[in-house]
Scaffold this motif. Structure first.
Motif, PDB file in Angstrom:
ATOM      1  N   SER A 134     -36.597  49.420 -50.018  1.00 15.67           N
ATOM      2  CA  SER A 134     -36.540  48.238 -49.147  1.00 15.67           C
ATOM      3  C   SER A 134     -37.656  48.272 -48.103  1.00 15.67           C
ATOM      4  O   SER A 134     -38.271  47.236 -47.806  1.00 15.67           O
ATOM      5  CB  SER A 134     -35.164  48.136 -48.478  1.00 15.67           C
ATOM      6  N   CYS A 135     -37.940  49.443 -47.548  1.00 16.78           N
ATOM      7  CA  CYS A 135     -39.027  49.569 -46.574  1.00 16.78           C
ATOM      8  C   CYS A 135     -40.375  49.219 -47.203  1.00 16.78           C
ATOM      9  O   CYS A 135     -41.221  48.549 -46.582  1.00 16.78           O
ATOM     10  CB  CYS A 135     -39.070  50.996 -46.008  1.00 16.78           C
ATOM     11  N   PHE A 136     -40.565  49.630 -48.438  1.00 19.65           N
ATOM     12  CA  PHE A 136     -41.808  49.324 -49.158  1.00 19.65           C
ATOM     13  C   PHE A 136     -41.953  47.819 -49.401  1.00 19.65           C
ATOM     14  O   PHE A 136     -43.016  47.233 -49.133  1.00 19.65           O
ATOM     15  CB  PHE A 136     -41.824  50.081 -50.490  1.00 19.65           C
ATOM     16  N   LEU A 137     -40.888  47.174 -49.878  1.00 19.75           N
ATOM     17  CA  LEU A 137     -40.948  45.745 -50.192  1.00 19.75           C
ATOM     18  C   LEU A 137     -41.115  44.891 -48.940  1.00 19.75           C
ATOM     19  O   LEU A 137     -41.874  43.917 -48.941  1.00 19.75           O
ATOM     20  CB  LEU A 137     -39.686  45.316 -50.945  1.00 19.75           C
ATOM     21  N   VAL A 138     -40.424  45.250 -47.864  1.00 22.48           N
ATOM     22  CA  VAL A 138     -40.558  44.490 -46.610  1.00 22.48           C
ATOM     23  C   VAL A 138     -41.970  44.650 -46.045  1.00 22.48           C
ATOM     24  O   VAL A 138     -42.551  43.676 -45.542  1.00 22.48           O
ATOM     25  CB  VAL A 138     -39.499  44.935 -45.578  1.00 22.48           C
ATOM     26  N   SER A 139     -42.526  45.848 -46.129  1.00 21.03           N
ATOM     27  CA  SER A 139     -43.896  46.069 -45.645  1.00 21.03           C
ATOM     28  C   SER A 139     -44.888  45.175 -46.382  1.00 21.03           C
ATOM     29  O   SER A 139     -45.794  44.585 -45.766  1.00 21.03           O
ATOM     30  CB  SER A 139     -44.290  47.539 -45.822  1.00 21.03           C
ATOM     31  N   LYS A 140     -44.717  45.054 -47.694  1.00 17.34           N
ATOM     32  CA  LYS A 140     -45.597  44.180 -48.483  1.00 17.34           C
ATOM     33  C   LYS A 140     -45.429  42.725 -48.073  1.00 17.34           C
ATOM     34  O   LYS A 140     -46.405  41.963 -47.990  1.00 17.34           O
ATOM     35  CB  LYS A 140     -45.290  44.340 -49.978  1.00 17.34           C
ATOM     36  N   GLU A 141     -44.189  42.307 -47.801  1.00 10.06           N
ATOM     37  CA  GLU A 141     -43.936  40.924 -47.407  1.00 10.06           C
ATOM     38  C   GLU A 141     -44.522  40.642 -46.022  1.00 10.06           C
ATOM     39  O   GLU A 141     -45.004  39.536 -45.761  1.00 10.06           O
ATOM     40  CB  GLU A 141     -42.427  40.646 -47.410  1.00 10.06           C
ATOM     41  N   PHE A 142     -44.491  41.640 -45.146  1.00  7.04           N
ATOM     42  CA  PHE A 142     -45.075  41.470 -43.819  1.00  7.04           C
ATOM     43  C   PHE A 142     -46.584  41.248 -43.893  1.00  7.04           C
ATOM     44  O   PHE A 142     -47.158  40.525 -43.075  1.00  7.04           O
ATOM     45  CB  PHE A 142     -44.758  42.706 -42.956  1.00  7.04           C
ATOM     46  N   ILE A 143     -47.235  41.878 -44.857  1.00  3.12           N
ATOM     47  CA  ILE A 143     -48.682  41.667 -45.056  1.00  3.12           C
ATOM     48  C   ILE A 143     -48.934  40.200 -45.396  1.00  3.12           C
ATOM     49  O   ILE A 143     -49.865  39.572 -44.873  1.00  3.12           O
ATOM     50  CB  ILE A 143     -49.218  42.586 -46.170  1.00  3.12           C
ATOM     51  N   ALA A 144     -48.078  39.622 -46.270  1.00  7.71           N
ATOM     52  CA  ALA A 144     -48.217  38.207 -46.636  1.00  7.71           C
ATOM     53  C   ALA A 144     -47.942  37.306 -45.436  1.00  7.71           C
ATOM     54  O   ALA A 144     -48.625  36.295 -45.226  1.00  7.71           O
ATOM     55  CB  ALA A 144     -47.266  37.874 -47.782  1.00  7.71           C
ATOM     56  N   LEU A 145     -46.934  37.666 -44.632  1.00  7.48           N
ATOM     57  CA  LEU A 145     -46.621  36.867 -43.439  1.00  7.48           C
ATOM     58  C   LEU A 145     -47.773  36.926 -42.435  1.00  7.48           C
ATOM     59  O   LEU A 145     -48.092  35.906 -41.795  1.00  7.48           O
ATOM     60  CB  LEU A 145     -45.338  37.381 -42.785  1.00  7.48           C
ATOM     61  N   ASN A 146     -48.388  38.080 -42.292  1.00  8.51           N
ATOM     62  CA  ASN A 146     -49.532  38.207 -41.380  1.00  8.51           C
ATOM     63  C   ASN A 146     -50.679  37.300 -41.802  1.00  8.51           C
ATOM     64  O   ASN A 146     -51.359  36.702 -40.961  1.00  8.51           O
ATOM     65  CB  ASN A 146     -50.014  39.659 -41.321  1.00  8.51           C
ATOM     66  N   LYS A 147     -50.880  37.190 -43.102  1.00 11.41           N
ATOM     67  CA  LYS A 147     -51.922  36.293 -43.616  1.00 11.41           C
ATOM     68  C   LYS A 147     -51.577  34.837 -43.298  1.00 11.41           C
ATOM     69  O   LYS A 147     -52.439  34.048 -42.902  1.00 11.41           O
ATOM     70  CB  LYS A 147     -52.082  36.478 -45.123  1.00 11.41           C
ATOM     71  N   ASN A 148     -50.299  34.484 -43.481  1.00  8.49           N
ATOM     72  CA  ASN A 148     -49.870  33.113 -43.171  1.00  8.49           C
ATOM     73  C   ASN A 148     -50.033  32.806 -41.678  1.00  8.49           C
ATOM     74  O   ASN A 148     -50.417  31.694 -41.301  1.00  8.49           O
ATOM     75  CB  ASN A 148     -48.409  32.914 -43.565  1.00  8.49           C
ATOM     76  N   ILE A 149     -49.723  33.789 -40.830  1.00  8.34           N
ATOM     77  CA  ILE A 149     -49.886  33.612 -39.382  1.00  8.34           C
ATOM     78  C   ILE A 149     -51.358  33.378 -39.042  1.00  8.34           C
ATOM     79  O   ILE A 149     -51.706  32.486 -38.263  1.00  8.34           O
ATOM     80  CB  ILE A 149     -49.353  34.849 -38.625  1.00  8.34           C
ATOM     81  N   LYS A 150     -52.233  34.156 -39.659  1.00  8.73           N
ATOM     82  CA  LYS A 150     -53.675  34.023 -39.424  1.00  8.73           C
ATOM     83  C   LYS A 150     -54.177  32.649 -39.892  1.00  8.73           C
ATOM     84  O   LYS A 150     -54.942  31.985 -39.183  1.00  8.73           O
ATOM     85  CB  LYS A 150     -54.424  35.134 -40.164  1.00  8.73           C
TER      86      LYS A 150
END
Length: 459
Positions: A431-447
Motif C-alpha cells: 500500500s505504501c508503494f502504490l500510494v507513493s506512485k499515486e502521489f507522484i501523479a498528483l504532484n504532476k496534476n498540481i504542477k
C-alpha cells in the motif's frame, strides 16, 4: 450545497470533528451487532456458540458484500459528483442502491436458508458449532434484505457528508440490538436464535431510518418518481469502485474458512473458539480505523472531483497519522489486557489463559492497520477501484493463503496464528508503494494546474 463547500474548504481538523468522529462512532455501532451477539451468546449459551456465530458471520459477509458492491461504489460516485456539481448523477444513485441491493439480497436469502448446514460445514464448522451455527444462520438469513439495505443507504448519507445523521441512525439500531439480545436469548429462552432475531429487528429499524431521512427533503439526493428505478448508465462507475468493497467483504469469509480448517486440524475446537474470540476483537477494533477512513473518503472524493489535488494529499496524510495513533492505543490494550478481553467471550478461565499468547501473536501488527485502511479508501475515493481491490485481495488472498497453508506445516499451530499478521505486513508495504506512485501523479496534476492558473492570470 453546504456539504460541498465544507468538504472543499474546511480545515482537516474541523472536518475530522465533523466527519471522521461521527463516522468512527457509526462504524463502531455497526461492529457492535456481531460483537454484542457473540458476547451474549458466550455468556448465556456456550463457548461453542461464539465459534458458531463467528463461522456464520463468514457466510453473512456474503450479504454484506452485496451491500458494499453498490454502497461503496455509489458513495464514491456521489462525493466526486458533488465536487463536479453533477446533480443529474447524484439523483440517480438512490434507485440503483435500493433496487440493486434488494434484488441481490433476496436471491442470497433463498440460497443461504436452504443450504445453511452444508455451507457452514464447508467453512469449517463441526459438531455443536455446526448445529448452533445452522440454527443462527437460518434465522438471520431471513433478514438479509434489511441488513444489506440499511448499511447501503446509510453509506449514501455518509457520502454527502452527513456523518452525524448516519451515525444517529446506526446507533439507534445498535441500541435496539443490545436491548433485545438478553431479552430474546435469556428471558424468552430463544438461545442463539434470539440473537439472530434481535439483529434482524435492529437492522430493519436502520433501513426505515435511512428512508425517512431521504424522504425528509434534507438530502442532496432529490427523491422523485424517477428515483425508484435503475439507471444503468452510471452502474459501471458504481461497480468499478464497489468491486473493491465487495471483495473486502467476501475475502475474509474465504480467509477465515481456511484459517478455521487449519486450526481445527492442528488444535481442535479450543483453538477455533480462541480464534473466534480473537477475530471478533480484531474486526471490532479495525472498524474503528475503518470509520476514520470512511470519514475521509468524501473529502478525498469531493476534492479530487474539484481538482484540488493538494487537499487530497493533505487529507490522506493527516488522517493516516490520526488513524495510526488510534491503532497504537488499541494495540497497547491488546498487549496489556489479553486475558481480560478474551474473558468477555470465553467463560472458561483455563481456555482464556491458553489464548493469551495466541491473541498477542494474532494482533501484533495492529498498530500499522491505519495505513492499510486509509490506503484502500484513498483509492476508492479517487475512483481507482482496481488498486483498492489489489490491496484487499493482496491482504486476504495473495499473501495470506500461501502463508497459512505452508507455515503451519513447518512450525505447527503457531504458523496459523502468524499467517494473518505476516500477510497484513506485506499488504501494508504494498500500500505504501502504490500510494507513493499515486502521489507522484498528483504532484504532476498540481504542477499542471498551477501552470494553467498562471497562464490565465497573465492573459
Amino acid at each position: 450545497m453546504n456539504s460541498r463547500k465544507d468538504l472543499l474548504e474546511l480545515s482537516m481538523g474541523k472536518l475530522f470533528i465533523k466527519l471522521a468522529i461521527p463516522a468512527m462512532i457509526g462504524m463502531l455501532a455497526v461492529g457492535l451487532y456481531n460483537m454484542v451477539d457473540a458476547i451474549f451468546v458466550g455468556q448465556f449459551v456456550s463457548s461453542d456458540g461464539v465459534g458458531a456465530i463467528v463461522l456464520a458471520y463468514n457466510v453473512v459477509l456474503l450479504n454484506t458484500a452485496v451491500s458494499m458492491l453498490l454502497a461503496m461504489g455509489a458513495m464514491s460516485v456521489l462525493s466526486r459528483a458533488m465536487g463536479e456539481k453533477d446533480q443529474k448523477t447524484i439523483d440517480k444513485l438512490f434507485g440503483n442502491v435500493l433496487f440493486g441491493v434488494s434484488i441481490l439480497s433476496i436471491s442470497l436469502t433463498f440460497i443461504i436458508y436452504n443450504f445453511a448446514s452444508p455451507i457452514l460445514s464447508f467453512v469449517g464448522a463441526t459438531d455443536d458449532i455446526l448445529l448452533l451455527g445452522t440454527r443462527y444462520l437460518k434465522i438471520i438469513s431471513l433478514g438479509f434484505i434489511f441488513s444489506a439495505l440499511g448499511p447501503a443507504l446509510n453509506f449514501l448519507i455518509r457520502g454527502e457528508g452527513r456523518m452525524k445523521v448516519a451515525m444517529k441512525i446506526i446507533i439507534s439500531g445498535t441500541l435496539i440490538n443490545i436491548i433485545l439480545d438478553p431479552i430474546l436469548i435469556k428471558v424468552f429462552g430463544m438461545g442463539i436464535e434470539g440473537a439472530a432475531l434481535a439483529t434482524i429487528i435492529a437492522q430493519f429499524c436502520v433501513a426505515v431510518g435511512d428512508v425517512i431521512y431521504f424522504k425528509s427533503g434534507k438530502s442532496i439526493i432529490k427523491i422523485s418518481r424517477k428515483s425508484f428505478r435503475m439507471s444503468f448508465d452510471i452502474m459501471p462507475k458504481i461497480l468499478n469502485v464497489g468491486f473493491s468493497g465487495m471483495v473486502m467483504q467476501i475475502m475474509p469469509a474465504i480467509q477465515m474458512s481456511i484459517m478455521f480448517k487449519v486450526l481445527s486440524s492442528k488444535g481442535g475446537n479450543d483453538s477455533v473458539n480462541i480464534m473466534g474470540a480473537s477475530y471478533r476483537v480484531m474486526m471490532f477494533a479495525f472498524i474503528t480505523l475503518w470509520g476514520i477512513a470512511q470519514g475521509v473518503q468524501p473529502i478525498i472524493g469531493a476534492n479530487y472531483g474539484a481538482k484540488q489535488y493538494l487537499r487530497v494529499k493533505k487529507a490522506y496524510l493527516t488522517y493516516t497519522k490520526i488513524s495510526t495513533g488510534v491503532a497504537g492505543g488499541l494495540w497497547l490494550l491488546f498487549m496489556i489486557f489479553p486475558k481480560t478481553i478474551l474473558s468477555w467471550f470465553i467463560t472458561d478461565p483455563a481456555l482464556a489463559q491458553l489464548g493469551i499468547g495466541r491473541f498477542r501473536i494474532f494482533l501484533m501488527i495492529f498498530i500499522l492497520y491505519g495505513i492499510m485502511s486509509m490506503s484502500i479508501v484513498f483509492f476508492q475515493g479517487i475512483g481507482k477501484g482496481s488498486k483498492a481491490a489489489m490491496l484487499v485481495m493482496g491482504r486476504q488472498i495473495l499473501f495470506f493463503i500461501p502463508i497459512v497453508l505452508i507455515l503451519p506445516q513447518i512450525i505447527g499451530e503457531t504458523g496459523a496464528w502468524l499467517a494473518m499478521p505476516l500477510g497484513d505486513l506485506l499488504t501494508i508495504i504494498l500500500s505504501c508503494f502504490l500510494v507513493s506512485k499515486e502521489f507522484i501523479a498528483l504532484n504532476k496534476n498540481i504542477k499542471d494546474n498551477n501552470i494553467v492558473k498562471l497562464v490565465k492570470a497573465e492573459c
